[in-house]
Design a protein around this motif. Structure first.
Motif, PDB file in Angstrom:
ATOM      1  N   GLY A   1       2.963  -0.496  -3.552  1.00  0.00           N
ATOM      2  CA  GLY A   1       1.694   0.399  -2.572  1.00  0.00           C
ATOM      3  C   GLY A   1       0.963  -0.483  -1.095  1.00  0.00           C
ATOM      4  O   GLY A   1       1.821  -1.188  -1.154  1.00  0.00           O
ATOM      5  N   SER A   2       0.134   0.230  -0.946  1.00  0.00           N
ATOM      6  CA  SER A   2      -0.211  -0.506  -0.074  1.00  0.00           C
ATOM      7  C   SER A   2      -1.574  -0.562   0.407  1.00  0.00           C
ATOM      8  O   SER A   2      -2.658  -0.721   0.923  1.00  0.00           O
ATOM      9  CB  SER A   2      -0.564   0.829   1.193  1.00  0.00           C
TER      10      SER A   2
ATOM     11  N   VAL B   1      -2.491  -6.011   3.109  1.00  0.00           N
ATOM     12  CA  VAL B   1      -2.041  -6.458   4.111  1.00  0.00           C
ATOM     13  C   VAL B   1      -0.391  -6.895   4.252  1.00  0.00           C
ATOM     14  O   VAL B   1       0.325  -5.763   4.669  1.00  0.00           O
ATOM     15  CB  VAL B   1      -2.973  -7.324   4.794  1.00  0.00           C
ATOM     16  N   ILE B   2       0.134  -7.412   3.611  1.00  0.00           N
ATOM     17  CA  ILE B   2       1.846  -7.860   2.794  1.00  0.00           C
ATOM     18  C   ILE B   2       1.830  -7.613   1.828  1.00  0.00           C
ATOM     19  O   ILE B   2       1.390  -8.061   0.159  1.00  0.00           O
ATOM     20  CB  ILE B   2       1.478  -9.397   3.755  1.00  0.00           C
ATOM     21  N   GLY B   3       2.344  -6.921   1.766  1.00  0.00           N
ATOM     22  CA  GLY B   3       2.545  -6.177  -0.318  1.00  0.00           C
ATOM     23  C   GLY B   3       3.677  -6.498  -0.922  1.00  0.00           C
ATOM     24  O   GLY B   3       3.622  -6.824  -1.722  1.00  0.00           O
ATOM     25  N   GLY B   4       5.139  -7.390   0.038  1.00  0.00           N
ATOM     26  CA  GLY B   4       5.908  -7.895  -1.137  1.00  0.00           C
ATOM     27  C   GLY B   4       7.212  -6.889  -0.898  1.00  0.00           C
ATOM     28  O   GLY B   4       7.371  -5.959  -0.134  1.00  0.00           O
TER      29      GLY B   4
ATOM     30  N   GLY C   1      -4.872  -0.388   8.380  1.00  0.00           N
ATOM     31  CA  GLY C   1      -5.372   1.582   8.139  1.00  0.00           C
ATOM     32  C   GLY C   1      -6.885   1.338   6.970  1.00  0.00           C
ATOM     33  O   GLY C   1      -6.750  -0.175   6.615  1.00  0.00           O
ATOM     34  N   GLU C   2      -6.818   1.938   5.957  1.00  0.00           N
ATOM     35  CA  GLU C   2      -7.952   2.188   4.885  1.00  0.00           C
ATOM     36  C   GLU C   2      -8.387   1.496   3.728  1.00  0.00           C
ATOM     37  O   GLU C   2      -8.832   0.506   3.398  1.00  0.00           O
ATOM     38  CB  GLU C   2      -8.565   3.374   4.833  1.00  0.00           C
ATOM     39  N   ASN C   3      -6.226   1.123   3.654  1.00  0.00           N
ATOM     40  CA  ASN C   3      -6.497   0.791   1.662  1.00  0.00           C
ATOM     41  C   ASN C   3      -6.481  -0.157   2.083  1.00  0.00           C
ATOM     42  O   ASN C   3      -6.746  -0.776   0.762  1.00  0.00           O
ATOM     43  CB  ASN C   3      -4.583   1.003   1.369  1.00  0.00           C
ATOM     44  N   PRO C   4      -6.408  -1.332   2.505  1.00  0.00           N
ATOM     45  CA  PRO C   4      -6.455  -3.049   2.478  1.00  0.00           C
ATOM     46  C   PRO C   4      -8.002  -2.673   2.601  1.00  0.00           C
ATOM     47  O   PRO C   4      -8.499  -3.802   1.966  1.00  0.00           O
ATOM     48  CB  PRO C   4      -6.088  -3.012   3.249  1.00  0.00           C
ATOM     49  N   LYS C   5      -9.082  -1.879   3.620  1.00  0.00           N
ATOM     50  CA  LYS C   5      -9.789  -2.705   3.953  1.00  0.00           C
ATOM     51  C   LYS C   5     -10.438  -1.979   2.115  1.00  0.00           C
ATOM     52  O   LYS C   5     -11.901  -2.738   1.920  1.00  0.00           O
ATOM     53  CB  LYS C   5     -10.420  -0.744   4.938  1.00  0.00           C
TER      54      LYS C   5
ATOM     55  N   HIS D   1       2.704   0.814   6.778  1.00  0.00           N
ATOM     56  CA  HIS D   1       2.207   1.270   6.269  1.00  0.00           C
ATOM     57  C   HIS D   1       1.102   1.544   7.478  1.00  0.00           C
ATOM     58  O   HIS D   1       0.143   0.859   7.556  1.00  0.00           O
ATOM     59  CB  HIS D   1       1.176   1.223   4.819  1.00  0.00           C
ATOM     60  N   SER D   2       0.946   3.138   8.118  1.00  0.00           N
ATOM     61  CA  SER D   2       0.345   3.481   9.467  1.00  0.00           C
ATOM     62  C   SER D   2      -0.084   5.497   9.015  1.00  0.00           C
ATOM     63  O   SER D   2       0.795   5.832   9.644  1.00  0.00           O
ATOM     64  CB  SER D   2       0.549   2.815  10.259  1.00  0.00           C
TER      65      SER D   2
END
Length: 381
Positions: free
Chosen positions: A118-119, A122-125, A153-157, A219-220
């Motif tokens: 998923g998102s 920042v670097i997810g695999g 964007g928002e998800n990692p934050k 993802h953006s």
């Protein structure tokens, strides 16, 4: 040896055949045309009044990792939320062929899909492509199809910033990406020079990325995040695709100039977070008209079965019918690096088909037969 005869065939790359046939043996297409030699011994499937397309492809799913929409701790397998950078993880290790998504998605005409992390990170695999058949992940997995997931964007934050960890800002996300890319370049340079560095699982996984050998799926949603993705891809010479591209309509010309592959969707996403407020059903059509390369996605698990009908909304809002078909066949195949195997009906390609009793993008139509690697796995005729 088998032949589907008397079908209206949408080859995707070689035009439309009004009353044609496809001859295949085992898992390979032998011939496609209106007047081909079909051996008397071949099993014939009469498709009079039906439409034949390549097997459909969803290029961005979390199928077999998401388990419906279950997000309770211990039940989801698509976000490794331990660190903002986890390039070493592989979707293959969590792919469950007995997930409830398999049969309805396959029955809806899908033969090849991509699943991945998923998102949250920042670097997810690494995600991977697979065929919708088999009882183990290794049977389904398409060798050499892994690609690296990233998210801006928002998800990692939200996932890390709210817990007092980095990234707290969009600046932090981009900085984490650059930090790991720079470390991976240094690590790769040492390996190339014969100075074997101490093994680092994260950097080892990023070597093919920074060497341009593995595509990055970024993802953006917002236009500014898309611009950051383009900036990072240019800085590090990354082969890339923009995932979701929700506000891509705002900078369609920029994406076209960059030759971007835009994976648009989910199309019916509600405005549950600010970066989705700019979602428009016109996005795919605007990007396509500008010259960007468009794919469509349901961005989920079992809901991929409804993606053809969702494509109908995009057609209603400006995407051409032909472009919609390409967005679910040859374009995703190209993003996944599988365009020589799937995505169109041509001799030598995999015998993956979907047979329809009407327009595939109309919600009144139904996929009546799905064939994967020459084997009929769903039959509603």
């Amino acid at each position: 040896m088998k032949a589907i005869i008397n079908a209206k065939i949408y080859t995707v790359t070689k035009g439309v055949i009004e009353k044609g046939a496809v001859l295949y043996d085992g898992g390979t297409i032998l011939e496609v045309g209106s007047d081909i030699g079909i051996p008397a011994s071949a099993e014939k499937i009469d498709a009079s009044g039906l439409l034949l397309t390549p097997g459909l492809i969803d290029v961005h799913t979390h199928m077999f990792l998401m388990h419906g929409h279950e997000t309770m701790p211990g039940h989801q397998d698509y976000n490794e939320g331990i660190d903002a950078s986890t390039p070493q993880i592989r979707a293959l290790d969590a792919l469950n062929p007995f997930d409830a998504a398999l049969e309805p998605v396959r029955a809806a005409g899908f033969t090849t899909c991509y699943t991945g992390p998923g998102s949250a990170n920042v670097i997810g695999g690494r995600g991977c492509s697979f065929k919708l058949r088999g009882r183990t992940a290794d049977e389904m997995f398409i060798e050499g199809s892994e690609q690296m997931k990233m998210a801006l964007g928002e998800n990692p934050k939200r996932f890390y910033g709210l817990n007092g960890k980095s990234p707290v800002t969009r600046m932090g996300s981009a900085a984490i990406a650059r930090e790991y890319f720079n470390k991976a370049i240094e690590y790769a340079d040492k390996k190339d020079a014969g100075k074997e560095p101490a093994y680092d699982a994260k950097l080892e996984a990023l070597v093919p990325v920074v060497r341009g050998q593995m595509k990055v799926r970024i993802h953006s949603h917002q236009a500014d995040d898309i611009a950051t993705a383009l900036r990072l891809a240019k800085e590090y010479r990354l082969p890339f695709a923009i995932e979701h591209c929700t506000e891509g309509w705002k900078i369609a010309d920029v994406l076209a100039e960059a030759g971007a592959w835009c994976v648009v969707g989910p199309l019916l996403v509600p405005p549950v977070k600010k970066e989705l407020w700019g979602a428009r059903l016109e996005t795919a059509g605007i990007l396509d008209a500008a010259g960007a390369h468009v794919c469509l996605t349901a961005d989920g698990g079992w809901d991929t079965q409804f993606l053809p009908s969702y494509a109908g909304f995009a057609i209603r809002r400006g995407l051409s019918w032909d472009s919609a078909l390409r967005a679910l066949t040859i374009n995703p195949a190209t993003v996944m690096g599988l365009e020589k195997r799937v995505g169109s009906l041509e001799p030598g390609k995999d015998a993956d088909f979907a047979l329809w009793n009407g327009d595939p993008f109309c919600n009144y139509s139904e996929c009546v037969m799905t064939v994967i690697d020459g084997e009929t796995l769903s039959d509603r005729r």
